[in-house]
Design an enzyme around this catalytic site. Structure first.
Site, PDB file in Angstrom:
ATOM      1  N   CYS A 131       0.694  -1.281   0.016  1.00 36.58           N
ATOM      2  CA  CYS A 131       0.005  -0.186   0.096  1.00 36.58           C
ATOM      3  C   CYS A 131       0.777   1.422   0.100  1.00 36.58           C
ATOM      4  O   CYS A 131       0.565   2.284  -0.788  1.00 36.58           O
ATOM      5  CB  CYS A 131      -0.942   0.173   1.170  1.00 36.58           C
ATOM      6  SG  CYS A 131      -0.286  -0.689   2.783  1.00 36.58           S
ATOM      7  N   HIS A 251      -3.225   5.856   4.912  1.00 35.22           N
ATOM      8  CA  HIS A 251      -1.505   6.433   4.986  1.00 35.22           C
ATOM      9  C   HIS A 251      -1.245   7.472   4.368  1.00 35.22           C
ATOM     10  O   HIS A 251      -1.702   8.086   3.640  1.00 35.22           O
ATOM     11  CB  HIS A 251      -0.768   5.149   4.309  1.00 35.22           C
ATOM     12  CG  HIS A 251      -0.846   4.040   4.540  1.00 35.22           C
ATOM     13  ND1 HIS A 251      -1.558   3.491   5.918  1.00 35.22           N
ATOM     14  CD2 HIS A 251      -0.436   2.673   4.395  1.00 35.22           C
ATOM     15  CE1 HIS A 251      -1.407   2.287   6.089  1.00 35.22           C
ATOM     16  NE2 HIS A 251      -0.736   1.561   5.297  1.00 35.22           N
TER      17      HIS A 251
HETATM   18  P1  NAP Z   1      -7.036  -9.611   8.106  1.00 31.32           P
HETATM   19  O1  NAP Z   1      -7.947  -8.606   8.427  1.00 31.32           O
HETATM   20  O2  NAP Z   1      -6.179 -10.085   9.313  1.00 31.32           O
HETATM   21  O3  NAP Z   1      -7.752 -10.769   7.512  1.00 31.32           O
HETATM   22  C1  NAP Z   1      -6.883 -11.977   7.020  1.00 31.32           C
HETATM   23  C2  NAP Z   1      -7.856 -12.697   6.091  1.00 31.32           C
HETATM   24  O4  NAP Z   1      -7.195 -13.783   5.770  1.00 31.32           O
HETATM   25  C3  NAP Z   1      -9.125 -13.539   6.806  1.00 31.32           C
HETATM   26  O5  NAP Z   1     -10.183 -13.494   5.641  1.00 31.32           O
HETATM   27  C4  NAP Z   1      -8.556 -14.823   7.069  1.00 31.32           C
HETATM   28  O6  NAP Z   1      -9.618 -15.624   7.094  1.00 31.32           O
HETATM   29  C5  NAP Z   1      -7.699 -14.999   5.789  1.00 31.32           C
HETATM   30  N1  NAP Z   1      -6.938 -16.207   6.373  1.00 31.32           N
HETATM   31  C6  NAP Z   1      -5.827 -16.278   7.190  1.00 31.32           C
HETATM   32  N2  NAP Z   1      -5.237 -17.434   7.114  1.00 31.32           N
HETATM   33  C7  NAP Z   1      -5.883 -18.093   6.039  1.00 31.32           C
HETATM   34  C8  NAP Z   1      -5.509 -19.518   5.615  1.00 31.32           C
HETATM   35  N3  NAP Z   1      -4.608 -20.264   6.159  1.00 31.32           N
HETATM   36  N4  NAP Z   1      -6.478 -19.806   4.544  1.00 31.32           N
HETATM   37  C9  NAP Z   1      -7.199 -19.137   4.059  1.00 31.32           C
HETATM   38  N5  NAP Z   1      -7.374 -17.804   4.497  1.00 31.32           N
HETATM   39  C10 NAP Z   1      -6.879 -17.405   5.734  1.00 31.32           C
HETATM   40  O7  NAP Z   1      -5.831  -9.211   7.028  1.00 31.32           O
HETATM   41  P2  NAP Z   1      -5.839  -8.194   6.055  1.00 31.32           P
HETATM   42  O8  NAP Z   1      -5.614  -6.776   6.551  1.00 31.32           O
HETATM   43  O9  NAP Z   1      -7.192  -8.094   5.383  1.00 31.32           O
HETATM   44  O10 NAP Z   1      -4.678  -8.515   5.288  1.00 31.32           O
HETATM   45  C11 NAP Z   1      -4.454  -9.805   4.706  1.00 31.32           C
HETATM   46  C12 NAP Z   1      -3.545  -9.790   3.704  1.00 31.32           C
HETATM   47  O11 NAP Z   1      -3.370  -8.863   2.688  1.00 31.32           O
HETATM   48  C13 NAP Z   1      -2.322  -9.495   4.407  1.00 31.32           C
HETATM   49  O12 NAP Z   1      -1.560 -10.531   5.050  1.00 31.32           O
HETATM   50  C14 NAP Z   1      -1.167  -9.045   3.415  1.00 31.32           C
HETATM   51  O13 NAP Z   1      -0.563 -10.011   2.745  1.00 31.32           O
HETATM   52  C15 NAP Z   1      -2.183  -8.356   2.526  1.00 31.32           C
HETATM   53  N6  NAP Z   1      -2.347  -7.139   2.513  1.00 31.32           N
HETATM   54  C16 NAP Z   1      -1.856  -6.336   1.523  1.00 31.32           C
HETATM   55  C17 NAP Z   1      -1.860  -4.690   1.485  1.00 31.32           C
HETATM   56  C18 NAP Z   1      -1.229  -4.015   0.652  1.00 31.32           C
HETATM   57  O14 NAP Z   1      -0.545  -2.985   1.104  1.00 31.32           O
HETATM   58  N7  NAP Z   1      -1.561  -4.468  -0.468  1.00 31.32           N
HETATM   59  C19 NAP Z   1      -2.456  -4.490   2.613  1.00 31.32           C
HETATM   60  C20 NAP Z   1      -2.900  -5.023   3.693  1.00 31.32           C
HETATM   61  C21 NAP Z   1      -2.636  -6.265   3.617  1.00 31.32           C
HETATM   62  P3  NAP Z   1     -10.242 -16.133   8.804  1.00 31.32           P
HETATM   63  O15 NAP Z   1     -11.469 -15.027   8.818  1.00 31.32           O
HETATM   64  O16 NAP Z   1     -10.681 -17.279   8.483  1.00 31.32           O
HETATM   65  O17 NAP Z   1      -9.165 -15.762   9.602  1.00 31.32           O
HETATM   66  O1  3JN Z   2       1.146  -2.542   7.390  1.00 32.01           O
HETATM   67  C1  3JN Z   2       0.709  -1.799   6.473  1.00 32.01           C
HETATM   68  O2  3JN Z   2       0.024  -0.642   6.651  1.00 32.01           O
HETATM   69  C2  3JN Z   2       0.476  -2.785   5.216  1.00 32.01           C
HETATM   70  C3  3JN Z   2       0.663  -4.095   5.485  1.00 32.01           C
HETATM   71  C4  3JN Z   2       0.890  -4.990   4.580  1.00 32.01           C
HETATM   72  C5  3JN Z   2       1.137  -6.473   4.765  1.00 32.01           C
HETATM   73  C6  3JN Z   2       0.640  -6.895   6.279  1.00 32.01           C
HETATM   74  C7  3JN Z   2       0.918  -8.124   6.489  1.00 32.01           C
HETATM   75  C8  3JN Z   2       1.599  -8.941   5.415  1.00 32.01           C
HETATM   76  C9  3JN Z   2       1.681  -7.262   3.904  1.00 32.01           C
HETATM   77  C10 3JN Z   2       2.047  -6.705   2.670  1.00 32.01           C
HETATM   78  O3  3JN Z   2       1.137  -6.368   1.826  1.00 32.01           O
HETATM   79  O4  3JN Z   2       3.237  -6.581   2.066  1.00 32.01           O
HETATM   80  C11 3JN Z   2       1.943  -8.427   4.074  1.00 32.01           C
HETATM   81  C12 3JN Z   2       2.682  -9.373   3.198  1.00 32.01           C
HETATM   82  O5  3JN Z   2       1.975  -9.842   2.276  1.00 32.01           O
HETATM   83  O6  3JN Z   2       3.806  -9.697   3.270  1.00 32.01           O
END
Ligand code: NAP
Ligand code: 3JN
Length: 348
Positions: A131, A251
């Site tokens: 992000c 952010h």
């Molecule tokens: P979150 O609110 O903690 O949600 C996590 C999601 O992943 C929930 O739907 C969870 O399901 C699911 N999950 C966890 N373990 C799993 C598994 N083993 N198999 C299938 N689904 C699983 O987190 P979030 O903020 O949405 O972020 C999720 C991911 O998106 C992060 O880890 C990161 O990689 C990515 N992300 C990317 C950005 C970006 O900058 N582009 C920003 C934020 C996050 P349950 O409800 O069953 O726990």
């Molecule tokens: O912390 C933030 O503001 C962005 C977080 C992104 C994030 C959180 C957990 C795992 C990531 C990411 O998108 O890089 C990951 C990940 O995929 O490693």
């Protein structure tokens, strides 16, 4: 002629990012034929609503992707590494919001405003950047094209929603505890999987993600590496400091950029005004500048506080704000999905 529709899977549908992806698919009237909502076993059976219809969440497994055309992943890097190859095997195009494939030389890393042409080169998996990187490169791209960029120094002020649903709850709970005069028990931030936790309410934590060997955090190094890859220019020097602050959505970034060529401030303003996905908010006389509270829920990247640097004539300071779950994650991914369906439907 009836519109072509696509079978879509959202992996991590119950998460903070997944929730926004679902909202956008609905609001944008994305041409969904069948929708699969996938999570871990913990949320399997939960019922979510899409366009007024109940959809039961299923546990994500390698077989979940049979018949899926587009799979949007946001369930962490390990889940993407395990399941995205199965989705590709089933013929799906994966748009992955995690760090799993971003720096893989065989995978494209896309911000449509910067390098949409890379989408055509995908081999099944398209990586969505971090992000903090997305909003910075979207704002800097028109300036890069006009003046060239030699150096970027960025400090971020990142919302807790970037760390997921539990981090939002933690910040709100701690805020209530502090205001009620009670002790605070940090539980999630800065990094859920590390043993030491810090208070986020009424605080600023200079750690996002784990530390790497060079003393920078992984979040900081993501900004360095991803910026070079997306801009297609390894010569850009990038240095980042990433800080978590007690804001729910949005952010903010203080960015110093050094151009290769001379620039005029009015030209910078005009380029940003015309740039797709960018909104210029820059009028000191009326105290107008981008604010996280204004950016929340919106798809754009907001830019303001434009100032020539006092120490370097080709240096520019600016303030870049965007909703981290929108352009920073869900909107960038859905934008890529929209480009893919336009091409498949022969509309581009
Ligand atoms: P979150 O609110 O903690 O949600 C996590 C999601 O992943 C929930 O739907 C969870 O399901 C699911 N999950 C966890 N373990 C799993 C598994 N083993 N198999 C299938 N689904 C699983 O987190 P979030 O903020 O949405 O972020 C999720 C991911 O998106 C992060 O880890 C990161 O990689 C990515 N992300 C990317 C950005 C970006 O900058 N582009 C920003 C934020 C996050 P349950 O409800 O069953 O726990
Ligand atoms: O912390 C933030 O503001 C962005 C977080 C992104 C994030 C959180 C957990 C795992 C990531 C990411 O998108 O890089 C990951 C990940 O995929 O490693």
């Amino acid at each position: 002629m009836s519109e072509q529709k696509f079978n879509v899977a959202v992996v991590g549908a119950t998460g903070a990012v997944g929730e926004q992806i679902l909202n956008l698919l609905e609001q944008r009237d994305f041409p969904v034929a069948e929708l699969k909502l996938l999570s871990s076993a913990r949320s399997a059976g939960k019922v979510l609503t899409f366009k007024g219809q109940d959809v039961t969440v299923e546990e994500a497994t390698p077989d979940s992707f049979a018949g899926v055309d587009i799979a949007l992943f946001s369930a962490g890097g390990d889940v993407s590494k395990e399941l995205a190859p199965h989705a590709v095997r089933h013929g799906a195009v994966c748009i992955d919001n995690t760090n799993a494939f971003r720096m893989d030389p065989d995978k494209v890393l896309v911000v449509p405003e910067v390098n949409a042409e890379k989408i055509d080169e995908h081999n099944g998996i398209i990586a969505n950047p971090n992000c903090s990187t997305i909003q910075m490169v979207a704002a800097l791209k028109p300036l890069y094209d006009a003046f060239g960029i030699s150096r970027i120094i960025v400090s971020t002020y990142q919302a807790v929603s970037g760390a997921g649903h539990k981090a939002i709850e933690e910040m709100l709970r701690q805020s209530r505890e502090v205001l009620n005069g009670n002790d605070v028990q940090p539980d999630i931030l800065p990094v859920g999987s590390l043993p030491v936790k810090h208070q986020i309410a009424f605080n600023a934590i200079p750690q996002i993600d784990k530390f790497t060997e060079n003393g920078y955090t992984l979040e900081e190094m993501k900004m360095v590496r991803e910026t070079k890859k997306i801009m297609g220019d390894e010569s850009i020097e990038v240095s980042a400091t990433c800080v978590r602050i007690p804001v729910v959505h949005g952010h903010s970034e203080s960015v110093y950029v050094e151009f290769k060529n001379d620039y005029e401030l009015e030209e910078v303003k005009s380029l940003l005004e015309q740039a797709p996905g960018i909104t210029l908010v820059d009028d000191p006389a009326s105290q107008s500048y981008p604010l996280a509270t204004d950016a929340a829920g919106k798809p754009d990247v907001f830019v303001g506080r434009l100032r020539r640097d006092l120490t370097h004539n080709r240096g520019l300071n600016l303030w870049i704000v965007s909703d981290n779950l929108m352009k920073g994650a869900a909107w960038n991914a859905v934008q890529i999905a929209e480009i893919i369906v336009s091409k498949k439907s022969g509309r581009v």
